[in-house]
Design an enzyme around this catalytic site. Structure first.
Site, PDB file in Angstrom:
ATOM      1  N   MET A  32       0.630  -1.110   0.009  1.00  0.00           N
ATOM      2  CA  MET A  32      -0.071   0.101   0.044  1.00  0.00           C
ATOM      3  C   MET A  32       0.935   1.263   0.134  1.00  0.00           C
ATOM      4  O   MET A  32       2.099   1.365   0.266  1.00  0.00           O
ATOM      5  CB  MET A  32      -0.920  -0.001   1.229  1.00  0.00           C
ATOM      6  CG  MET A  32      -1.800  -1.272   1.257  1.00  0.00           C
ATOM      7  SD  MET A  32      -3.012  -1.200   2.820  1.00  0.00           S
ATOM      8  CE  MET A  32      -3.902   0.207   2.366  1.00  0.00           C
ATOM      9  N   HIS A  33       0.320   2.357  -0.322  1.00  0.00           N
ATOM     10  CA  HIS A  33       0.622   3.700  -0.074  1.00  0.00           C
ATOM     11  C   HIS A  33       1.566   4.413  -1.271  1.00  0.00           C
ATOM     12  O   HIS A  33       2.028   5.543  -1.176  1.00  0.00           O
ATOM     13  CB  HIS A  33       1.342   3.932   1.300  1.00  0.00           C
ATOM     14  CG  HIS A  33       0.365   3.340   2.518  1.00  0.00           C
ATOM     15  ND1 HIS A  33      -0.867   3.873   2.618  1.00  0.00           N
ATOM     16  CD2 HIS A  33       0.940   2.554   3.465  1.00  0.00           C
ATOM     17  CE1 HIS A  33      -1.445   3.142   3.652  1.00  0.00           C
ATOM     18  NE2 HIS A  33      -0.166   2.208   4.211  1.00  0.00           N
ATOM     19  N   ASP A  45      -2.808  -5.059   0.617  1.00  0.00           N
ATOM     20  CA  ASP A  45      -2.034  -6.099   1.122  1.00  0.00           C
ATOM     21  C   ASP A  45      -2.904  -6.703   2.507  1.00  0.00           C
ATOM     22  O   ASP A  45      -3.011  -7.842   2.561  1.00  0.00           O
ATOM     23  CB  ASP A  45      -0.696  -6.147   1.256  1.00  0.00           C
ATOM     24  CG  ASP A  45      -0.146  -4.890   2.103  1.00  0.00           C
ATOM     25  OD1 ASP A  45      -0.964  -4.151   2.744  1.00  0.00           O
ATOM     26  OD2 ASP A  45       1.206  -4.560   2.229  1.00  0.00           O
TER      27      ASP A  45
END
Length: 487
Positions: free
Chosen positions: A81-82, A238
C-alpha cells in the site's frame, strides 16, 4: 472455471490459481529488484520491477498449469500500500515509486494538517509519511519539474492493473491509504486532494474490491492461453487481501500478522476512527465494510536485526528464548528500529534495550525482543479498544507465527485467543483470487470468504498475566522518558 490471484510485494510477486471450490491448484513466484534507499529514511523502487515480476510469475503458472490457466475467468490483484507511482499524460513513469516505508515527508504531514484542520475527520487517519498524499506534497516542494508533469497518481497494484487492462482503476481498501479518500463515504475527497494541489482528474476510477474493474487485454489472454473475457477484480491492499484470505470480513474478526512489520487487524461494520491513538481506519475490500489496524513497523524485523548483529539465525534465537523461558526477565526492548506508527506516530522514534546485566545473554535478548513486539501489539489493542472495538479470536499469519512462544506472549498480553491454521496458504494471493471469483461470477463475498480450518488455538497464560501487566507498564513508561532524553 479457475481464478488467479496476484500479490505484488516489494521483494517479489506471487501468483496463485484457485478452483471454483476455493482449492488452490498451483502457485508461482518471481523476485523483484529490492528497493533502494538513496538517502537515510528514503525507500524507492522502479515500478517496472513489479511488472516484470508479475509477467514472470504468470508465465510460470501458464507453463506449469496450461489447462487450468486456460480456464481462468477472474483475476484479483493485491499490492503493498501507499506507494506513489507518478505518471505523465502518456502513462509513462516520472520517477521511482516512493514506497510505504519512506519517511521523508514528515514536515509535509504537519503542513497538510495545518492547511486542512478537518483532514483527520475526513480521512479517518493522521497524516503520516507512509501515506501517499504527503509524498506528493514532498514532490511538489522538492521536485517541482516532476510535479508539473503529473497526470495520474497510482498505487502499485493499480499500476500493474493499468498495464494488464489499459484502465486507471483503484479499489476502496488501497485508496483509503492514500489520505485522499473520504473513508466514511468511500469516495475521493475534493478537499483532501486540494491540499496537495490535485483534483479528481489525477485519480483512478474507484470500485469495490469484489467488483469488476476492467477486462484483461487480449494480448495477455493470448499469452497465457486463456479464452473469452477475463475479468480483473478491484482487488485489495495487502492487509485487506490477507483478511479476505482468512475470511475476516465480519465484524470483530481479525488477525495478528507477525511479518517484517506487525499488524493487528479487525473488521468493522462501520467507520470507526481513533486518530489520537494513530489507529488506521480504512475501507475493507468488500462493500459496506471497514477495518481498523494497529501497525508496528518492526516486528520480525526486530528479531532479524538482533540475529544480524549477533551473527545468529533468527529461528535459532527464537528457539533459544523458548528453551530458557520462565516468564518476564529484567530486560525490556522497545521495537522502534524504524520509528513507530501505532500508537506514537513518531517516525523518529528509535529502539532501545533497558535492564541489561552481566547475566544477559543472546537468548534473553531474543526473549526481550519478542516481548517488546508483544507489548507493541498490546499498545495497538489498547487504542483499538479506545475506538470502541472489541477483538474476538485472532488468526496468526506471517513468518513470526511459527514461533509458539511468540504467539503465547502475544495471546497473554492481548488476553485473546490466537488460532493457528492448518498448513496452507491463506495470504494475499488467496484473498484476491477469491475477489476475482466474486467479480467474475457475481458471487456473494460472505459465501466465498470462509475461515480456514484451525489446527490449534494458543490461549492466554493466566499464570503470567499479572507479571506481564507490570512489565507492560514499565515498557509504556520508557517511551516518553527515552524520547525526552533524546531531545
Amino acid at each position: 472455471m479457475t481464478y488467479l490471484g496476484i500479490d505484488i510485494g516489494t521483494s517479489g510477486v506471487k501468483a496463485l490459481l484457485l478452483d471454483r471450490d476455493g482449492k488452490p491448484i498451483g502457485e508461482a513466484t518471481a523476485k523483484a529488484v529490492e528497493p533502494v534507499r538513496p538517502h537515510p529514511g528514503w525507500s524507492e523502487q522502479n515500478p517496472a520491477d513489479w511488472w516484470n515480476a508479475t509477467l514472470e510469475a504468470a508465465d510460470k503458472l501458464a507453463r506449469a498449469h496450461p489447462a487450468e490457466m486456460a480456464a481462468v475467468r477472474g483475476i484479483g490483484l493485491s499490492g503493498h500500500m501507499h506507494g506513489a507511482t507518478l505518471l505523465d499524460k502518456n502513462d509513462q513513469v516520472l520517477r521511482p515509486c516512493i514506497l510505504w516505508n519512506d519517511g521523508r515527508s514528515a514536515a509535509e504531514c504537519t503542513e497538510m494538517e495545518a492547511a486542512l484542520p478537518s483532514l483527520r475527520d475526513i480521512a479517518g487517519n493522521i497524516a503520516m509519511p507512509g501515506f501517499t498524499a504527503p509524498k506528493i506534497a514532498w514532490v511538489r516542494k522538492h521536485e517541482p519539474e516532476i510535479y508539473a508533469k503529473i497526470a495520474k497518481v497510482l498505487l502499485p497494484k493499480a499500476y500493474v492493473r493499468l498495464l494488464l487492462t489499459g484502465e486507471h482503476v483503484e479499489e476502496m481498501s488501497d485508496a483509503a491509504g492514500t489520505l485522499w479518500l473520504d473513508v466514511a463515504r468511500r469516495d475521493w475527497s475534493d478537499d483532501l486532494l486540494r491540499v496537495t494541489g490535485l483534483d479528481r482528474s489525477h485519480m483512478p476510477r474507484l470500485v469495490e474490491g469484489s467488483a469488476p474493474s476492467a477486462a484483461l487485454k487480449r494480448e495477455f489472454v493470448d499469452r497465457w492461453g486463456m479464452s473469452g473475457e477475463v475479468i480483473v477484480a478491484g482487488g485489495a491492499g495487502d492487509n485487506a487481501a490477507a483478511a479476505c484470505g482468512i475470511g475476516a470480513i465480519q465484524p470483530g474478526e481479525g488477525f495478528v500478522s507477525l511479518g517484517t512489520s506487525g499488524v493487528l487487524f479487525v473488521s468493522n461494520d462501520r467507520f470507526r476512527p481513533n486518530t489520537r491513538g494513530a489507529v488506521h481506519a480504512f475501507c475493507h475490500a468488500v462493500p459496506r465494510t471497514w477495518h481498523q489496524m494497529g501497525v508496528i513497523l518492526s516486528a520480525t524485523d526486530s528479531l532479524n536485526w538482533l540475529a544480524r548483529i549477533t551473527g545468529q539465525d533468527p529461528a535459532k534465537l527464537a528457539g533459544a528464548a523458548e528453551a530458557q523461558f520462565e516468564g518476564p526477565g529484567e530486560e525490556i526492548f522497545l521495537p522502534y528500529l524504524s520509528g513507530e506508527r501505532t500508537p506514537h506516530n513518531n517516525a523518529g522514534a528509535r529502539g532501545s534495550f533497558v535492564g541489561l546485566s552481566h547475566s544477559t545473554d543472546t537468548a534473553k535478548l531474543a526473549q526481550a525482543v519478542m516481548e517488546g513486539v508483544a507489548f507493541a501489539f498490546r499498545d495497538c489493542k489498547r487504542v483499538l479498544n479506545d475506538a470502541g472495538t472489541d477483538l474476538g479470536r485472532l488468526i496468526a499469519v506471517g513468518g513470526g507465527s511459527k514461533s509458539e512462544l511468540w504467539l503465547k506472549l502475544i495471546a497473554t498480553n492481548l488476553d485473546t485467543e490466537i488460532a493457528i491454521t492448518d498448513e496452507g496458504d491463506f495470504g494475499g494471493a488467496l484473498g484476491v483470487a477469491r475477489l476475482g471469483l466474486c467479480a467474475a461470477e457475481g458471487a456473494d463475498p460472505t459465501e466465498i470468504m470462509q475461515n480456514p480450518a484451525i489446527r490449534r488455538v494458543i490461549t492466554p497464560d493466566a499464570s503470567l498475566a499479572d507479571a506481564y501487566s507490570r512489565q507492560y507498564e514499565r515498557y509504556r513508561a520508557l517511551y516518553p522518558a527515552i524520547e525526552e532524553a533524546r531531545r
